[in-house]
Design a protein around this motif. Structure first.
Motif, PDB file in Angstrom:
ATOM      1  N   GLY A  45       0.854  -0.935   0.170  1.00 56.13           N
ATOM      2  CA  GLY A  45       0.228  -0.440   0.181  1.00 56.13           C
ATOM      3  C   GLY A  45       0.651   1.224  -0.536  1.00 56.13           C
ATOM      4  O   GLY A  45       0.215   1.910   0.108  1.00 56.13           O
ATOM      5  N   GLY A  48       1.464   2.900  -4.702  1.00 58.01           N
ATOM      6  CA  GLY A  48       0.499   2.611  -5.402  1.00 58.01           C
ATOM      7  C   GLY A  48       0.221   2.430  -7.349  1.00 58.01           C
ATOM      8  O   GLY A  48      -0.592   2.903  -7.727  1.00 58.01           O
ATOM      9  N   THR A  51      -2.594   0.630  -8.750  1.00 54.48           N
ATOM     10  CA  THR A  51      -3.567   1.027  -8.451  1.00 54.48           C
ATOM     11  C   THR A  51      -5.153   0.582  -9.618  1.00 54.48           C
ATOM     12  O   THR A  51      -5.000   1.167 -10.090  1.00 54.48           O
ATOM     13  CB  THR A  51      -3.816   3.009  -8.535  1.00 54.48           C
ATOM     14  N   ARG A  58     -13.337   5.981  -7.237  1.00 55.21           N
ATOM     15  CA  ARG A  58     -12.371   6.163  -5.982  1.00 55.21           C
ATOM     16  C   ARG A  58     -11.034   4.936  -6.010  1.00 55.21           C
ATOM     17  O   ARG A  58     -11.542   4.235  -6.830  1.00 55.21           O
ATOM     18  CB  ARG A  58     -12.740   5.945  -4.625  1.00 55.21           C
ATOM     19  N   ALA A  59      -9.421   5.942  -6.722  1.00 56.34           N
ATOM     20  CA  ALA A  59      -8.361   5.096  -5.950  1.00 56.34           C
ATOM     21  C   ALA A  59      -8.381   4.206  -4.945  1.00 56.34           C
ATOM     22  O   ALA A  59      -8.915   4.200  -4.512  1.00 56.34           O
ATOM     23  CB  ALA A  59      -7.406   5.627  -6.271  1.00 56.34           C
ATOM     24  N   VAL A  60      -8.622   2.331  -5.182  1.00 57.74           N
ATOM     25  CA  VAL A  60      -8.241   1.326  -4.411  1.00 57.74           C
ATOM     26  C   VAL A  60      -7.370   0.648  -4.540  1.00 57.74           C
ATOM     27  O   VAL A  60      -6.738   0.902  -5.763  1.00 57.74           O
ATOM     28  CB  VAL A  60      -9.664   0.545  -5.098  1.00 57.74           C
ATOM     29  N   LEU A  61      -6.445   0.493  -4.266  1.00 62.60           N
ATOM     30  CA  LEU A  61      -5.179  -0.063  -3.709  1.00 62.60           C
ATOM     31  C   LEU A  61      -5.563  -1.947  -3.309  1.00 62.60           C
ATOM     32  O   LEU A  61      -5.767  -2.000  -2.945  1.00 62.60           O
ATOM     33  CB  LEU A  61      -3.888   0.059  -2.879  1.00 62.60           C
ATOM     34  N   LEU A  64      -3.892  -4.507  -1.486  1.00 64.41           N
ATOM     35  CA  LEU A  64      -4.288  -3.847  -0.142  1.00 64.41           C
ATOM     36  C   LEU A  64      -6.089  -4.947  -0.118  1.00 64.41           C
ATOM     37  O   LEU A  64      -6.377  -4.261   1.205  1.00 64.41           O
ATOM     38  CB  LEU A  64      -4.710  -3.229   0.795  1.00 64.41           C
ATOM     39  N   ALA A  65      -6.610  -5.134  -1.443  1.00 62.18           N
ATOM     40  CA  ALA A  65      -8.278  -5.353  -1.551  1.00 62.18           C
ATOM     41  C   ALA A  65      -7.883  -7.012  -1.276  1.00 62.18           C
ATOM     42  O   ALA A  65      -7.293  -7.903  -2.516  1.00 62.18           O
ATOM     43  CB  ALA A  65      -8.640  -5.275  -2.907  1.00 62.18           C
ATOM     44  N   THR A 112      -4.442   6.489 -10.748  1.00 62.29           N
ATOM     45  CA  THR A 112      -5.261   7.295  -9.715  1.00 62.29           C
ATOM     46  C   THR A 112      -5.178   9.050 -10.447  1.00 62.29           C
ATOM     47  O   THR A 112      -6.287   9.870  -9.034  1.00 62.29           O
ATOM     48  CB  THR A 112      -3.648   7.575  -8.780  1.00 62.29           C
ATOM     49  N   ALA A 131      -4.011  13.863  -4.059  1.00 57.42           N
ATOM     50  CA  ALA A 131      -3.766  12.153  -4.381  1.00 57.42           C
ATOM     51  C   ALA A 131      -2.831  12.100  -5.173  1.00 57.42           C
ATOM     52  O   ALA A 131      -2.772  10.425  -4.993  1.00 57.42           O
ATOM     53  CB  ALA A 131      -4.656  13.115  -5.811  1.00 57.42           C
ATOM     54  N   GLY A 134      -0.160   9.281  -3.513  1.00 59.17           N
ATOM     55  CA  GLY A 134      -0.343   7.823  -3.028  1.00 59.17           C
ATOM     56  C   GLY A 134       0.401   7.169  -4.021  1.00 59.17           C
ATOM     57  O   GLY A 134       0.289   6.074  -4.296  1.00 59.17           O
ATOM     58  N   ALA A 135       1.135   8.117  -4.674  1.00 53.39           N
ATOM     59  CA  ALA A 135       1.148   6.922  -6.383  1.00 53.39           C
ATOM     60  C   ALA A 135       2.793   7.086  -6.944  1.00 53.39           C
ATOM     61  O   ALA A 135       2.605   8.315  -6.881  1.00 53.39           O
ATOM     62  CB  ALA A 135       0.516   6.389  -7.416  1.00 53.39           C
TER      63      ALA A 135
END
Lengths: 171, 331
Positions: A45, A48, A51, A58-61, A64-65, A112, A131, A134-135
């Motif tokens: 996480g 990024g 993503t 929305r941006a999702v990692l 981590l999903a 992203t 934003a 995170g990447a």
């Protein structure tokens, strides 16, 4: 390990995939659905590059999903961003303004930026920074990326502007 | 890094979730956004047999005001939504800033408030891959007898760094805890323990369902000092909430984060401001006094003592911001 059959909806295409609870969305998108545009980086996480865009835009990692939690929930990956042969304005801007070096972070950065612009078509500097924080690009930094994002914003605003009555719309 | 195998349950109701959580005690973990838990599983720091997904439980959703003006925030709410929520941004700017300081926007899109409140403590030695950890003796947290950070420490001194927590404590927030046995409510300040391993009082099978912020017209703010603005855990954070005027402050809570195993309510600086007023001299005296409130604080990225000097600056910044801030408009 018990697997459960889920329906993954990636870029509008449906895939029936048996998944174990410990498989991440990233693992399944890359290794089972074979869409390798989404990159595997730190897997924790922090970078990024994995993503994707979730069903709320929305941006999702994806590292981590859990794939099992994305049963029947649409996901957009980098492969689903262009409309046929027509690149998305963010992709065009990344090309035109050279916002790429080795390219490993590019899918994550584009997803992203797209997630940001889908929710807020006119983000200020702070929102763009927030934003993009995170990447990560570890080749060359975020300056050209930010230039590209700002140019994409302009291009999208111009596209969205009402017709001025001159000329004939292409296509 | 790959996840270890585990069973997965997605109950449809809170009661069902609580039953799941209570059946096998410690080897079942509640899964919120997963942005910290799944990393800890990958690092093999936690080995639950099963995960119970609680994020989308309807009982954990919603942000609302009750008749008394108490703000109820469902523990399953995502941080991105909370950071922009009008019931938070307007009356409690310090809380909105703190929530926005957590992780990156990607993380906040996924992470829940309940998850942030239950964030385990962290340390540079322990929050590493199993192989990395294997190159040295186990520490208190990994069933050893030593702390690698503070050699003389008799227990784990890992750092608590959930950014939303100091802000919520500064506002006098309470938490609602539910288990299959019943419900209890306590001050968030009493939820944490001064221990890097068992750092909160959550009982096995218990779950945070909501956070309650009491009604108050306060000025509030939050600052975070970290290596980068995005994503990093703080070197130190500080939340402040003030009622009354600058000349006659009525109450002031200053709560520091990332300086120990639990959030720290700063006593002396607040006493000085309440006695002297929120003015230039009071702020300088409060900043000078903060050293005495901080115990043994260390940070491997910085020389010993750095956090104490840093905290002095954060006290100044928070107090100056509170001093110039206007009270949020009454409804």
């Amino acid at each position: 390990m018990t697997r459960q059959l889920i329906t993954l909806i990636v870029n509008g295409d449906r895939y029936q995939v048996p998944v174990a609870p410990c498989e991440t969305l990233l693992d399944v998108i890359r290794d089972r659905v074979a869409l390798t545009g989404t990159k595997r980086g730190c897997t924790s996480g922090a970078c990024g590059v994995c993503t994707v865009q979730g069903d709320d835009g929305r941006a999702v990692l994806s590292c981590l999903a859990l794939a099992i939690e994305w049963d029947n929930r649409p996901v957009t990956t980098i492969e689903g961003v262009a409309g046929g042969d027509e690149l998305h304005p963010v992709q065009k801007a990344f090309l035109e303004y050279g916002a790429v070096q080795c390219g490993a972070c590019t899918p994550g950065l584009i997803m992203t930026a797209k997630a940001l612009l889908d929710e807020n078509p006119d983000p200020d500097e702070e929102a763009i920074n927030e934003a993009l924080a995170g990447a990560l690009c570890r080749c060359t930094g975020h300056i050209k990326v930010k230039i590209a994002v700002r140019e994409a914003i302009k291009a999208m605003a111009a596209d969205a502007a009402p017709e001025d009555g001159h000329g004939i719309q292409e296509g | 890094m790959q996840l270890p195998p585990f069973a997965y349950h997605r109950p449809a109701s809170l009661d069902e979730a609580l039953a799941r959580l209570s059946t096998a005690g410690d080897s079942v973990a509640a899964l919120g956004g997963g942005t910290d838990l799944l990393i800890n599983l990958k690092l093999r720091l936690e080995r639950p047999r099963a995960l119970v997904s609680v994020r989308d439980l309807p009982e954990l959703a919603g942000v609302s005001l009750d008749a008394s003006g108490t703000l109820r925030i469902g523990a399953g709410e995502r941080l991105t939504d909370l950071a922009a929520h009008p019931l938070i941004v307007v009356p409690y700017p310090g809380l909105a800033q703190a929530i926005r300081a957590v992780g990156s926007q990607h993380v906040r899109n996924m992470a829940t408030l309940g998850g942030n409140l239950c964030l385990p403590t962290r340390c540079w030695y322990t929050n590493q891959s199993e192989n990395w950890r294997g190159s040295q003796l186990p520490c208190w947290k990994t069933d050893g007898q030593v702390c690698h950070v503070i050699k003389t420490a008799p227990n784990c001194r890992a750092i608590h760094s959930a950014d939303s927590v100091p802000a919520l404590i500064s506002l006098g927030a309470r938490v609602l805890l539910r288990s299959s046995q019943g419900e209890r409510e306590l001050l968030l300040a009493d939820f944490y323990r001064d221990d890097g391993i068992e750092n909160n009082v959550l009982a096995p099978g218990e779950l945070i369902t909501a956070v309650l912020v009491p009604p108050a017209r306060v000025r509030s703010t939050f600052v975070k000092a970290a290596a980068r603005t995005g994503l990093d855990y703080g070197y130190a954070t500080l939340a402040g909430a003030l009622t009354g005027s600058n000349r006659v402050p009525k109450s002031l809570l200053l709560v520091a984060g990332s300086v120990g195993t639990m959030p720290l309510v700063l006593q002396k600086p607040a006493q000085i401001i309440l006695a002297e007023g929120l003015n230039e001299a009071g702020i300088e005296a409060a900043a000078d006094a903060v050293r005495d409130d901080l115990g043994e604080v260390t940070n491997l990225f910085t020389p010993p003592g750095y956090k104490k000097r840093l905290m002095r600056g954060l006290v100044r910044r928070v107090l100056h911001e509170l001093r110039r801030q206007k009270l949020p408009a009454a409804d």
